[in-house]
Design a protein around this motif. Structure first.
Motif, PDB file in Angstrom:
ATOM      1  N   LEU A 190       0.816  -1.212   0.000  1.00  9.34           N
ATOM      2  CA  LEU A 190       0.000   0.000   0.000  1.00  9.34           C
ATOM      3  C   LEU A 190       0.853   1.266   0.000  1.00  9.34           C
ATOM      4  O   LEU A 190       0.670   2.154  -0.852  1.00  9.34           O
ATOM      5  N   LEU A 191       1.782   1.385   0.945  1.00 11.14           N
ATOM      6  CA  LEU A 191       2.581   2.605   1.026  1.00 11.14           C
ATOM      7  C   LEU A 191       3.449   2.822  -0.208  1.00 11.14           C
ATOM      8  O   LEU A 191       3.462   3.926  -0.762  1.00 11.14           O
ATOM      9  N   PRO A 192       4.212   1.828  -0.695  1.00 12.73           N
ATOM     10  CA  PRO A 192       5.000   2.091  -1.905  1.00 12.73           C
ATOM     11  C   PRO A 192       4.153   2.469  -3.099  1.00 12.73           C
ATOM     12  O   PRO A 192       4.564   3.294  -3.924  1.00 12.73           O
ATOM     13  N   THR A 193       2.942   1.912  -3.208  1.00 14.58           N
ATOM     14  CA  THR A 193       2.065   2.284  -4.320  1.00 14.58           C
ATOM     15  C   THR A 193       1.609   3.726  -4.180  1.00 14.58           C
ATOM     16  O   THR A 193       1.645   4.504  -5.148  1.00 14.58           O
ATOM     17  N   MET A 194       1.178   4.121  -2.981  1.00 17.14           N
ATOM     18  CA  MET A 194       0.747   5.498  -2.767  1.00 17.14           C
ATOM     19  C   MET A 194       1.891   6.477  -2.990  1.00 17.14           C
ATOM     20  O   MET A 194       1.706   7.548  -3.580  1.00 17.14           O
ATOM     21  N   ALA A 195       3.089   6.127  -2.506  1.00 19.02           N
ATOM     22  CA  ALA A 195       4.236   7.013  -2.687  1.00 19.02           C
ATOM     23  C   ALA A 195       4.538   7.199  -4.166  1.00 19.02           C
ATOM     24  O   ALA A 195       4.822   8.325  -4.611  1.00 19.02           O
ATOM     25  N   ASP A 196       4.470   6.131  -4.943  1.00 19.14           N
ATOM     26  CA  ASP A 196       4.706   6.247  -6.386  1.00 19.14           C
ATOM     27  C   ASP A 196       3.685   7.165  -7.038  1.00 19.14           C
ATOM     28  O   ASP A 196       4.026   8.042  -7.833  1.00 19.14           O
ATOM     29  N   LEU A 197       2.420   6.959  -6.704  1.00 18.29           N
ATOM     30  CA  LEU A 197       1.357   7.735  -7.351  1.00 18.29           C
ATOM     31  C   LEU A 197       1.358   9.186  -6.886  1.00 18.29           C
ATOM     32  O   LEU A 197       0.900  10.070  -7.617  1.00 18.29           O
ATOM     33  N   ALA A 198       1.854   9.445  -5.675  1.00 15.99           N
ATOM     34  CA  ALA A 198       1.929  10.826  -5.175  1.00 15.99           C
ATOM     35  C   ALA A 198       3.276  11.473  -5.465  1.00 15.99           C
ATOM     36  O   ALA A 198       3.505  12.618  -5.079  1.00 15.99           O
ATOM     37  N   ARG A 199       4.179  10.740  -6.115  1.00 12.29           N
ATOM     38  CA  ARG A 199       5.512  11.246  -6.477  1.00 12.29           C
ATOM     39  C   ARG A 199       6.324  11.627  -5.236  1.00 12.29           C
ATOM     40  O   ARG A 199       6.887  12.706  -5.135  1.00 12.29           O
ATOM     41  N   VAL A 200       6.306  10.718  -4.288  1.00 11.11           N
ATOM     42  CA  VAL A 200       7.097  10.871  -3.072  1.00 11.11           C
ATOM     43  C   VAL A 200       8.019   9.663  -2.973  1.00 11.11           C
ATOM     44  O   VAL A 200       7.558   8.527  -3.065  1.00 11.11           O
ATOM     45  N   ARG A 201       9.309   9.908  -2.813  1.00 14.18           N
ATOM     46  CA  ARG A 201      10.261   8.819  -2.667  1.00 14.18           C
ATOM     47  C   ARG A 201      10.367   8.424  -1.195  1.00 14.18           C
ATOM     48  O   ARG A 201      10.426   9.269  -0.319  1.00 14.18           O
ATOM     49  N   LEU A 202      10.417   7.133  -0.947  1.00 17.63           N
ATOM     50  CA  LEU A 202      10.553   6.627   0.421  1.00 17.63           C
ATOM     51  C   LEU A 202      12.026   6.413   0.721  1.00 17.63           C
ATOM     52  O   LEU A 202      12.670   5.570   0.089  1.00 17.63           O
ATOM     53  N   PRO A 203      12.578   7.134   1.681  1.00 20.51           N
ATOM     54  CA  PRO A 203      14.004   6.976   1.990  1.00 20.51           C
ATOM     55  C   PRO A 203      14.277   5.849   2.975  1.00 20.51           C
ATOM     56  O   PRO A 203      15.100   5.975   3.873  1.00 20.51           O
ATOM     57  N   TRP A 204      13.570   4.736   2.846  1.00 21.71           N
ATOM     58  CA  TRP A 204      13.887   3.552   3.636  1.00 21.71           C
ATOM     59  C   TRP A 204      13.435   2.321   2.846  1.00 21.71           C
ATOM     60  O   TRP A 204      12.634   2.402   1.924  1.00 21.71           O
ATOM     61  N   ARG A 205      13.985   1.182   3.229  1.00 18.00           N
ATOM     62  CA  ARG A 205      13.678  -0.069   2.549  1.00 18.00           C
ATOM     63  C   ARG A 205      12.295  -0.553   2.972  1.00 18.00           C
ATOM     64  O   ARG A 205      11.922  -0.482   4.139  1.00 18.00           O
ATOM     65  N   VAL A 206      11.532  -1.058   2.000  1.00 17.49           N
ATOM     66  CA  VAL A 206      10.217  -1.611   2.295  1.00 17.49           C
ATOM     67  C   VAL A 206      10.160  -3.056   1.814  1.00 17.49           C
ATOM     68  O   VAL A 206      10.907  -3.470   0.933  1.00 17.49           O
ATOM     69  N   ASP A 207       9.260  -3.822   2.424  1.00 16.61           N
ATOM     70  CA  ASP A 207       9.052  -5.208   2.006  1.00 16.61           C
ATOM     71  C   ASP A 207       8.059  -5.301   0.854  1.00 16.61           C
ATOM     72  O   ASP A 207       8.044  -6.302   0.128  1.00 16.61           O
ATOM     73  N   GLY A 208       7.206  -4.295   0.719  1.00 19.74           N
ATOM     74  CA  GLY A 208       6.208  -4.314  -0.339  1.00 19.74           C
ATOM     75  C   GLY A 208       6.766  -3.815  -1.657  1.00 19.74           C
ATOM     76  O   GLY A 208       7.914  -3.394  -1.766  1.00 19.74           O
ATOM     77  N   ARG A 209       5.909  -3.842  -2.659  1.00 19.48           N
ATOM     78  CA  ARG A 209       6.294  -3.361  -3.985  1.00 19.48           C
ATOM     79  C   ARG A 209       5.152  -2.535  -4.557  1.00 19.48           C
ATOM     80  O   ARG A 209       3.973  -2.848  -4.378  1.00 19.48           O
ATOM     81  N   SER A 210       5.510  -1.480  -5.251  1.00 21.75           N
ATOM     82  CA  SER A 210       4.513  -0.597  -5.837  1.00 21.75           C
ATOM     83  C   SER A 210       3.753  -1.320  -6.944  1.00 21.75           C
ATOM     84  O   SER A 210       4.308  -2.151  -7.668  1.00 21.75           O
ATOM     85  N   ALA A 211       2.477  -0.976  -7.065  1.00 25.97           N
ATOM     86  CA  ALA A 211       1.681  -1.539  -8.154  1.00 25.97           C
ATOM     87  C   ALA A 211       2.156  -1.053  -9.512  1.00 25.97           C
ATOM     88  O   ALA A 211       1.765  -1.613 -10.543  1.00 25.97           O
ATOM     89  N   ARG A 212       3.001  -0.019  -9.534  1.00 27.85           N
ATOM     90  CA  ARG A 212       3.589   0.419 -10.795  1.00 27.85           C
ATOM     91  C   ARG A 212       4.735  -0.482 -11.233  1.00 27.85           C
ATOM     92  O   ARG A 212       5.200  -0.378 -12.360  1.00 27.85           O
ATOM     93  N   GLN A 213       5.196  -1.333 -10.334  1.00 32.62           N
ATOM     94  CA  GLN A 213       6.172  -2.343 -10.694  1.00 32.62           C
ATOM     95  C   GLN A 213       5.438  -3.579 -11.201  1.00 32.62           C
ATOM     96  O   GLN A 213       4.210  -3.690 -11.106  1.00 32.62           O
ATOM     97  N   GLY A 214       6.200  -4.526 -11.717  1.00 33.42           N
ATOM     98  CA  GLY A 214       5.586  -5.770 -12.128  1.00 33.42           C
ATOM     99  C   GLY A 214       5.067  -6.544 -10.932  1.00 33.42           C
ATOM    100  O   GLY A 214       5.572  -6.394  -9.810  1.00 33.42           O
ATOM    101  N   PRO A 215       4.062  -7.390 -11.118  1.00 31.93           N
ATOM    102  CA  PRO A 215       3.530  -8.180 -10.004  1.00 31.93           C
ATOM    103  C   PRO A 215       4.595  -9.098  -9.419  1.00 31.93           C
ATOM    104  O   PRO A 215       5.529  -9.517 -10.104  1.00 31.93           O
ATOM    105  N   ARG A 216       4.471  -9.399  -8.125  1.00 31.26           N
ATOM    106  CA  ARG A 216       5.410 -10.348  -7.511  1.00 31.26           C
ATOM    107  C   ARG A 216       5.186 -11.716  -8.128  1.00 31.26           C
ATOM    108  O   ARG A 216       4.056 -12.084  -8.496  1.00 31.26           O
ATOM    109  N   GLU A 217       6.270 -12.463  -8.221  1.00 33.59           N
ATOM    110  CA  GLU A 217       6.204 -13.743  -8.920  1.00 33.59           C
ATOM    111  C   GLU A 217       5.515 -14.822  -8.096  1.00 33.59           C
ATOM    112  O   GLU A 217       4.807 -15.670  -8.639  1.00 33.59           O
TER     113      GLU A 217
END
Length: 675
Positions: free
Chosen positions: A508-535
């Protein structure tokens, strides 16, 4: 023979005045670096939140760095240059005075760290150290050479600040930084509206065709028609104190920490807070720092406040006494106690630390949330965690309230089905709140502009024998506990679409950050929906932090309970066949629908000879509102309870309540209600 000529000694080289002047400037620069630049940049570098709190741009931080490094050196070097006008001796005298003062300034800081001296005694010792250092500098060449070599210090201090300090993300934002903070991506930043519902299984919204049941939940269907529905979305925990921090940090639950900003400093609010005004209403968590969410007046901004605060900090660093204020206090998020916004207490350790506030009137909080959905000059993050349709269930789809015993069972034959019906009724009311949100966003012009996200933290099982969100419920009914509705409407999005990728709520957070054009300055376990789906196709779910469970399967199949054919039918006078005890019969003698409360829950008992499983049809004013089974008596002796969800059953004044026993052949026999 003439004696050989003796070569005359070479005349001594007179050093270039410019070279000598340059050496003096280097010595001053080195001492300023040690006494001023290094301690100031060290404190600034360890406290990035101050820059974020005052919304400092990278350019403003860079200008402040230049002033810190060059300002004192240029001022003192200029003083020395003016002294040269009075002659070489005057120039040296002024230089030695500056060396004495700067060494004394440095000695104050060292003395405060390594000795118990404070006040006048420390000043005397530091002054003596400054004089001794100046004498050594005058008598021997070595101190001067060391100082000139140390002139490389200020550039090194700047490099450390910019590249490796916690504040480096403010100056040079990078996606892999570990520091708490925010960095802007390119482009504009849309308004953001995040509505997190609670205890809402995806299957509760689905009709027989696997789509949102538009008849029962028209506003959820409206939301889906204009957004991306991540239909294969799951929460990561069945317990909100673990589920919601995972959603707002992008990290799986690792420790049983309290959902508090001191435990999770890197979260949605601290990530967006530098760019966005934050209007957040939390129920169970306290993830938004007070300076983000409770500040009544916007913080000062601009280079001026940065310079003034840096000067104040320097005064505290070089003072010969302990400061009444922590020198770094101005360069971090104020705590709740310091801000005067919450009780002065240590950070909580119990994940349930806010459970005493769960009785807050949720619709009133929702009204406050709606009132804040207005266009603003700055990008704004609107956040609401609404405990809907979470129990306690007290609302009909219309919004009318009803009373029910607090100790009604929620599991077992008949009772689990009643819980589902009450949940669905409150979900119908939640649907109305979604409709109000969409209407308000359109009326204010925010709908097209905003990034709108509506989801839930977890679901709940209504499977008989496995009701709830515990481990047994998860293993028996993962589709009800883990899968949740998730809708993401991007700015300008008009058409709805369905995305069945393997979404987990750490996305959720990486997707929202991508869509709001905010970079997250820490490592996350999730992946943005703008990336490819997890395998991988399986899911990670945490009944306990740090102990992931693996769930398999895709979008759960809908299983809505079918209403009994008698519901909604009109029944006339039927033969009587006994009595039924109704606990709240008095409530039907004077009903006032305009008051917003209805006697929609009916409960009581029947004679022991009525077998378990016998169906009872409950009718109001001649129309059946519910059909429920007789069950074994609960600890209070109750053998049935029915929810009448249709407001149209009731009228102002006295209302007639009838309970009919349904025979196996479908015939009805009226039971006379008694108190």
């Amino acid at each position: 023979m003439a004696p050989p000529a003796v070569a005359a000694p070479a005349p001594a080289r007179t050093p270039s005045p410019w070279r000598a002047e340059g050496g003096l400037v280097l010595e001053v620069a080195a001492l300023v670096g040690l006494a001023v630049t290094q301690p100031l940049l060290d404190s600034l570098g360890r406290s990035p939140d101050f820059f974020l709190f005052h919304r400092a741009t990278p350019g403003q931080v860079g200008t402040l760095l230049a002033l810190v490094v060059l300002g004192p050196t240029v001022a003192l070097a200029g003083l020395g240059a003016l002294a040269r006008l009075a002659g070489h001796r005057a120039r040296l005298a002024v230089h030695r005075l500056l060396v004495t003062l700067l060494l004394g300034l440095l000695a104050v800081q060292v003395g405060r760290e390594v000795t118990p001296l404070r006040g006048v005694p420390l000043l005397l010792v530091a002054g003596a150290a400054g004089v001794a250092g100046a004498v050594a500098h005058r008598r021997w060449h070595a101190p001067g050479r060391v100082l000139r070599a140390a002139a490389v210090g200020p550039p090194v201090f700047v490099a450390l600040f910019v590249l490796v300090s916690p504040a480096s993300a403010v100056v040079l934002p990078r996606a892999d930084d570990a520091g708490a903070g925010m960095a802007a991506g390119p482009g504009g930043h849309p308004p953001v509206v995040l509505l997190v519902l609670d205890e809402l299984p995806l299957v509760s919204l689905l009709g027989p065709d696997g789509r949102i049941d538009a008849t029962r939940f028209p506003h959820f269907a409206e939301l889906a028609a204009g957004s991306t529905w991540y239909r294969n979305a799951t929460g990561v925990s069945g317990w909100t104190p673990y589920a919601l921090p995972a959603m707002l940090t992008g990290r799986y639950p690792a420790r049983p920490d309290a959902p508090h900003h001191s435990r999770y400093p890197e979260n949605l609010f601290t990530a967006f807070g530098g760019l966005y005004d934050v209007r957040a209403q939390e129920s169970i968590t306290r993830l938004c720092p007070p300076s983000r969410c409770d500040q009544p007046v916007g913080p000062e901004q601009g280079l001026g406040v940065l310079v003034r605060s840096s000067v104040d900090l320097l005064r505290q660093l070089v003072a010969p006494v302990e400061s009444r204020v922590d020198p770094e206090a101005s360069y971090r998020e104020p705590t709740a106690a310091e801000a005067g916004l919450d009780a002065a207490e240590p950070p909580p350790s119990d994940p349930k630390f806010r459970w005493d506030s769960l009785d807050d009137h949720q619709p009133a909080r929702f009204t406050s949330f709606l009132a804040g959905l207005r266009p603003a000059a700055r990008p704004t993050l609107h956040f609401l965690h609404l405990l809907m349709p979470h129990s306690p269930w007290a609302y009909l789809p219309s919004g009318a309230r009803y009373e029910a015993p607090d100790d009604l069972p929620d599991d077992g034959a008949g009772w689990a089905d009643l819980g589902r019906q009450r949940h669905l009724a409150q979900l119908g009311y939640t649907d109305r709140l979604i409709g109000e949100t969409l209407r308000t966003l359109r009326a204010t012009g925010l709908y097209d502009q905003a990034l709108l996200v509506v989801t839930a933290d977890h679901g709940v099982s209504f499977t008989t024998g496995y009701q709830g969100r515990g481990l047994d419920a998860l293993r028996r009914s993962p589709g009800e506990v883990a899968w949740v509705p998730t809708f993401v409407k991007e700015p300008g999005q008009r058409a709805g679409r369905v995305d069945d990728r393997n979404w987990e709520h750490v996305d959720l957070l990486p997707t929202m950050a991508d869509l709001a054009r905010v970079r997250l300055p820490w490592r996350v376990d999730g992946r943005s929906a703008r990336q490819g789906p997890r395998e991988r196709a399986d899911k990670r779910f945490y009944d306990r932090p740090g102990q992931p469970l693996t769930l398999s399967g895709g979008v759960p199949a809908p299983a809505p309970p079918a209403p009994h054919p008698l519901v909604g039918t009109t029944v006339g006078d039927r033969p009587t066949g006994g009595t039924v005890r109704v606990a709240n019969l008095d409530a039907f003698r004077a009903v006032d629908p305009a008051a917003g409360r209805l006697p929609a829950m009916v409960w009581g008992t029947v004679r022991d000879r009525v077998p378990d499983g016998t169906l009872l049809a409950v009718a109001v004013n001649g129309r059946v509102g519910a059909v429920v089974p007789v069950v074994p008596p609960d600890p209070q002796g109750r053998r049935f309870a029915a929810l009448l969800t249709d407001d149209a059953l009731f009228r102002a004044g006295p209302n007639r309540l009838d309970v009919h026993r349904v025979a196996p052949d479908g015939s009805l026999r009226r039971l006379t209600p008694v108190d």
